[in-house]
Enzyme design. Structure first.
Site, short mmCIF file in Angstrom:
data_model
loop_
_atom_site.label_atom_id
_atom_site.label_comp_id
_atom_site.label_asym_id
_atom_site.label_seq_id
_atom_site.Cartn_x
_atom_site.Cartn_y
_atom_site.Cartn_z
N CYS A 6 0.81 -1.22 0.00
CA CYS A 6 0.00 0.00 0.00
C CYS A 6 0.84 1.27 0.00
CB CYS A 6 -0.90 -0.02 1.23
SG CYS A 6 -1.67 -1.61 1.54
N ARG A 31 0.92 2.09 -5.98
CA ARG A 31 1.28 1.11 -4.96
C ARG A 31 0.07 0.29 -4.49
NH1 ARG A 31 6.22 1.91 -2.45
NH2 ARG A 31 5.44 0.76 -0.66
N TRP A 83 -3.88 -1.89 -1.11
CA TRP A 83 -3.95 -3.13 -1.87
C TRP A 83 -4.30 -4.21 -0.86
CZ3 TRP A 83 -1.66 -7.94 -1.75
CH2 TRP A 83 -1.89 -8.75 -2.87
N ASN A 109 1.30 -0.16 6.15
CA ASN A 109 1.77 -0.88 4.97
C ASN A 109 2.54 -2.09 5.47
OD1 ASN A 109 2.97 -1.81 2.64
ND2 ASN A 109 4.27 -0.02 2.32
N GLY A 110 2.08 -3.29 5.14
CA GLY A 110 2.75 -4.50 5.60
C GLY A 110 1.74 -5.56 5.98
N GLU A 643 9.86 -12.52 -20.26
CA GLU A 643 9.46 -11.16 -19.91
C GLU A 643 8.35 -10.65 -20.82
OE1 GLU A 643 9.41 -7.34 -18.11
OE2 GLU A 643 9.91 -9.37 -17.46
N LYS A 647 4.71 -9.38 -19.45
CA LYS A 647 4.18 -8.04 -19.72
C LYS A 647 2.76 -8.14 -20.28
CE LYS A 647 6.57 -5.66 -17.87
NZ LYS A 647 7.17 -6.70 -17.20
N GLU A 650 0.13 -9.46 -17.54
CA GLU A 650 -0.13 -8.63 -16.37
C GLU A 650 -0.91 -7.36 -16.70
OE1 GLU A 650 3.51 -7.67 -14.38
OE2 GLU A 650 4.43 -6.74 -16.12
N HIS A 666 7.78 -30.12 -26.57
CA HIS A 666 7.52 -30.92 -25.37
C HIS A 666 6.26 -30.45 -24.64
CE1 HIS A 666 11.39 -32.95 -25.77
NE2 HIS A 666 11.89 -31.76 -26.09
N LYS A 766 3.01 -1.89 -7.30
CA LYS A 766 4.40 -1.75 -7.73
C LYS A 766 5.40 -2.51 -6.88
CE LYS A 766 7.32 -0.08 -10.65
NZ LYS A 766 7.25 -0.57 -12.02
#
Length: 771
Positions: A6, A31, A83, A109-110, A643, A647, A650, A666, A766
């Protein structure tokens, strides 16, 4: 992208707090953005003081609408954008959370890991919870700490503790991570912040001078983006810091003694349940000695054990007395207490007299250096782009230039020849015994890296993909064995580490990723050199690693990492090139060739990006209807395939997978049909180019839609592929920096065509400050 937490912002000064807090939340919304709230200390003309609170599910804009009619002018307040971790997004679960009496407000935050135990304890005290969050327990604990209930101390309002000491005691009961800001209507001109495992920065107003209230203002925030338009003077609070801010100054104290106490109680709890409860001897700067817990206490919950041990530590002098003679260890009094408790009599925990050292609970004041922010307001604005992500993709030429500035150079010698140099100052300062311990004291990190038999790279998400590219580079150029680990797995699997042979290198954009930070601590506990690559100056990883290299990529606001990824690869390339030259694997002529190729990259990208965007944007309107994508690459570009897939999924929510191209046979080949685009990274410079061509033919035979990333001038795929994207030519080991750019643009434009919120994708934010 890191997994999320957050955003916190707080203000104490001479201006109305609400506009400052709301603007700060807008800066921090990347965030977390499922709910937001504010609490402001309001002083009435009559002298009455109250807390105005407003909390809303949804984005910060919803909160802004809700407070539109607010007529107050309070100049002290806290705010939060969330969040969700405990409890779904809702008005009730939004921060700030209040104590039962409505005096105390907390933003956090945590994650509080022992939340359930604490909640049960508080419910037994008659407290009714109004939310499903873990944070609400903090507000109630702080209130009980002020009243003395947590330690058995009583005395009514006349004995209430100052806010920062009540916060310190409450946090001693918490197992987990926190960055918090707290206000109390009974202390209307006080703002308290504390951190452990989650970042917290204090901003000092540009006109603020110690001891002067006129023009003084202070800020707290999870990161600098919420502060930059108000001040460039900041203090990075360190692990275990608690700060008390008033209108005439601030004081920082260390919570270290409290946190050590918690660790000792955890150890005793473990011994008690294994049937091996024994007295623990105190003595030494790293420990707080505690008496043996009685059978009565061992039978209680973990939270009760904490309360009992806290009370005993206070009574026996185990907690240092900043105004007295307490030394941080249990003396004769502790020994006597141990004897009286060892008989298992079941006596309740001792009550603490009103004059106990608890009133002087926090340590002596500590000094924290004031830093100057290196970012500007322009860097955290969109600058005319539709989204931050697009701005950051297009900003990569400048980012690479800044990353290499002063580090990679080609200079003319007296004889007219040219000589290349790579200089990484962060790896060329001798380690001190104070920062690295006696075993590593006096060593150069760079020399230790060159001598290492194994480098272990730890990271998460996009940074892990950068680490995979780094593995290829370091093995190819420096000839050193490299392992790349998910930090979240590395810290729990009991890795075998050799202090004289290994180096642990961690990568994190934010410098606050919890799992990656724990990998640093694990390496240090094993006596292994811990190095860091991160973007945020003053972050936890920057402070806790022995040495490291900053990216200098500037603020990255878009949740999906783009420019930080290419900057991380660039830093890894510089490290590999420097080590290869130091070890004699790269001669001066090759060093010159490689350095010149690196220095050409910013110009090559700058010339290419606009044309890439023009080609990719119209085709994205077709690709937006796909439900699956497959990305394939080999060698240095296998991590780029991973990557590219990350991208896309997400930010567009289209399922995508990345594989080594040879692995297509495979399993993934069974999925291929004309509705599934397959993206190949197929460069002629790749040693396996012909094998990739064969993979393309296999997809063609099954009617798949083929997208190829290849070099300018290569026409091999022009007639056989549905869409060919061409990038500048460069050395094979540098190619990931140019091949990832079109994949970033493809993900961005597909997501934008689908109407997705590119900068704030669902369920993501983030930086990850929880494990």
């Amino acid at each position: 992208t890191d997994r999320p937490m957050c955003g916190i912002t707080a203000y104490l000064g001479f201006r109305a707090a609400l506009p400052i807090l709301l603007k700060g939340l807008q800066r921090l919304e990347y965030r977390g953005y499922d709910s937001a709230g504010v609490a402001i200390v309001e002083k009435a003309a009559s002298g009455d003081v109250s807390l105005y609170t407003c909390k809303r599910k949804g984005k910060v804009s919803v909160l802004c609408s809700a407070v539109d009619g607010y007529a107050g002018s309070g100049s002290c307040g806290i705010a939060h954008t969330r969040w969700a971790t405990h409890g779904p997004p809702s008005d009730a679960n939004s921060h700030p959370h209040l104590s039962a009496g409505g005096h105390i407000a907390v933003v956090h935050n945590g994650i509080i890991e022992n939340f359930h135990e604490l909640k049960k304890f508080l419910e037994r005290q008659g407290i009714t919870f109004r939310s499903e969050t873990d944070t609400e327990v903090l507000a109630h604990l702080i209130e009980l700490a002020r009243q003395g209930t947590l330690t058995g101390e009583t005395g009514g309002e006349s004995h209430e503790l100052p806010l920062e000491k009540a916060v310190a005691i409450a946090l001693s009961q918490v197992d987990g991570t926190f960055g918090i800001a707290v206000v109390d209507s009974r202390e209307p001109d006080v703002l308290v912040g504390a951190r452990k495992g989650s970042p917290l920065i204090m901003g000092i107003g540009k006109d603020t001078e110690p001891g002067k209230e006129d023009g003084a203002e202070y800020f707290l925030a999870s990161d600098a983006s919420a502060l930059v338009e108000h001040t460039s003077r900041v203090v990075y609070l360190e692990e275990g810091d608690i700060v008390r801010i008033t209108r005439d100054g601030h004081s920082v104290y260390a919570l270290a003694d409290v946190l050590k106490l918690v660790n000792r109680i955890r150890s005793q709890h473990s011994h008690a349940h294994s049937g091996r409860a024994t007295p623990v001897a105190g003595g030494g700067a790293d420990e707080v000695g505690l008496p043996l817990l009685s059978a009565h206490e061992r039978a209680g919950s973990f939270s009760e054990l904490r309360r009992a041990a806290l009370a005993m530590a206070v009574a026996t002098g185990a907690i240092p007395d900043a105004e007295g003679d307490g030394a941080g260890t249990a003396g004769a009094g502790a020994g006597a207490a141990a004897e009286s408790k060892a008989d298992g009599s079941g006596a309740p925990p001792p009550r603490v007299p009103p004059a106990s050292p608890l009133r002087r609970f926090v340590s002596e004041e500590v000094k924290r250096r004031v830093h100057t922010l290196e970012i500007s307001l322009q860097e955290i604005e969109k600058g005319g782009y539709k989204h931050f992500m697009l701005k950051e993709i297009m900003d990569q030429p400048r980012t690479l230039q800044n990353c290499m500035r002063g580090r990679v150079s080609v200079q003319a010698e007296e004889d007219g020849s040219k000589r290349a140099r790579v200089v990484l100052g962060g790896l060329q300062a001798h380690l001190s015994a104070e920062s690295a311990g006696e075993a590593l004291a006096g060593q150069l990190p760079e020399a230790r890296l060159a001598a290492a038999r194994r480098i272990i790279i730890c990271a998460c998400g996009t940074s892990w993909h950068a680490g995979l590219v780094g593995e290829y580079m370091l093995e190819h150029l420096a000839g050193v064995s490299v392992e790349v680990e998910y930090a979240s797995e590395f810290i729990y699997r009991g890795p075998i580490l050799y202090p004289d042979q290994d180096v642990v290198l961690v990568i994190s954009q934010s410098g606050e990723t919890a799992d990656t930070l724990e990998a640093v601590r694990l390496a240090k506990r094993h006596g292994v050199l811990a190095l860091g690559i991160c973007n945020v100056v003053g972050s936890s990883i920057a402070r806790e690693t022995h040495a490291g290299v900053y990216l200098h990529a500037g603020p990255e606001i878009g949740v999906a990492s783009t420019k930080a990824f290419t900057a991380q690869i660039t830093v890894l390339a510089m490290i590999a090139l420097r080590l290869g030259h130091l070890k004699g694997r790269i001669d001066d002529a090759t060093m010159l060739q490689y350095a010149e190729a690196m220095l050409q990259l910013p110009g090559q990208l700058e010339a290419t990006l606009p044309g890439l965007q023009d080609r990719i944007m119209p085709r994205s309107k077709e690709f937006r209807y796909a439900t699956n994508f497959l990305y394939l690459g080999r060698g240095f570009n296998f991590p780029v395939a991973l990557e590219g897939a990350l991208k896309l999924k997400e930010i567009s929510y289209i399922h995508a997978e990345g594989y080594p191209a040879a692995e297509m046979k495979h399993g993934p080949i069974a999925l291929i049909d004309r509705f599934m685009p397959v993206v190949f990274i197929a460069l002629k410079s790749d040693a396996t180019y012909q094998k990739i061509q064969a993979n393309v033919q296999e997809v063609m035979a099954r009617g798949g839609t083929i997208v190829v990333i290849t070099e300018e001038g290569n026409t091999d795929f022009d007639d056989t592929s549905d869409f060919v994207i061409k990038v500048p030519r460069t050395l094979e080991w540098l190619s990931p920096i140019v091949t990832v750019a079109p994949l970033q643009l493809l993900a961005y434009h597909v997501a934008d065509c689908r109407g997705c919120n590119v900068d704030q994708p669902r369920n993501l934010a983030k930086s990850v400050t929880v494990e």
